[in-house]
Design an enzyme around this catalytic site. Sequence first.
Site, PDB file in Angstrom:
ATOM      1  CG  ASP A   1      -4.250  -1.858   0.362  1.00  0.00           C
ATOM      2  OD1 ASP A   1      -3.467  -2.529   1.047  1.00  0.00           O
ATOM      3  OD2 ASP A   1      -4.264  -0.612   0.370  1.00  0.00           O
TER       4      ASP A   1
ATOM      5  CB  SER B   1      -0.968  -0.046   1.184  1.00  0.00           C
ATOM      6  OG  SER B   1      -2.033   0.859   1.009  1.00  0.00           O
TER       7      SER B   1
END
Length: 336
Positions: free
Chosen positions: A204, A92
């Site tokens: 993610d 991320s």
Amino acid sequence: MSLQVAGPARNLLQYALSLLAVLLLVGCASLPIVYPDVVPPEIAVVEPLKAAGRPVIGLALGGGAARGFAHIGVIKELVASGIHPDIVVGTSVGSFVGALYAGGYDAAALEKLASDMKEEELRDLIYPNRGFIKGERLQDFVNQRLDNRSIEDLPIRFAAVATDLGDGSMAVFTRGNTGMAVRASSSIPGVFQPVRINGREYVDGGLVSPVPVNVARQLGADLVIAVDIANRPADNEQLATTAGIVGQSLNIMMNHLAHQELALSDIKISPATRDLISTDFTTRLDAIDEGILAARGVTGRVLDWLSLRGSEKMERVVERLQAIEGTRWGPPIPAK
């Protein structure tokens, strides 16, 4: 007459107003960026990195949205202490900071970039459709600042961790388009649209590896420094709302996964970012400072570890070379 709203009702009102603002901004959103020739990132097997006579240092940078600016502070303190990572793996926002560092941005350049950065440079709002941020601006931001270099062309070994939305498996991008890999790794479900790469959709990486310690190890790291900036579960009034319960549940899941990987790291750094809001970019300099402070507390341990393991590794190298007939490595032979 003014209307007084307090507690959970006020939180719900703020959420509704925020959503309304998003929908209004959608009408002003820029047209999608067109990429005529994009070489997508690849999940490619790479040989573990080796360094002659010394341990390989790996830096695993975890996810945490705007709290990720703490990664810059950690890098700044490590480098100032003479600790230079050979491998950087990010999940991320960790992939965002990690890609820029691996691409040649030193700590001072990262700090300036963070200070000058504007949210609209990273955010391209669209009409909600599996997410209300497309992510192309984030991709373009990274690629422009890295001169469109692919992952394998960056000076420092780099990998971005994402999640395959179809089967839930972990994807580790080690080649190809750096910006697209960062975009996939950073695509928070429900906020960013999933990223399609070679017929698969990715979101993610924090869903499968909040702090990618295992990946850093697989890429060849002898010493893994893990930086954890994830939000912590906490009892508070927000648990009285539906959104609060969902958020708490995600925090519990992410922390459970993170603790499993953090246990496998050699050095753990946890900046005090709990009071920083993950969506608030105005706290970026505070996050950097917290990263510096947290790293400062462990640099001595890192240097001790490197000194000890470096000596052991060099001894093994000398022993192997001495075993080869005709070599002259090692201490000189006393004259008779």
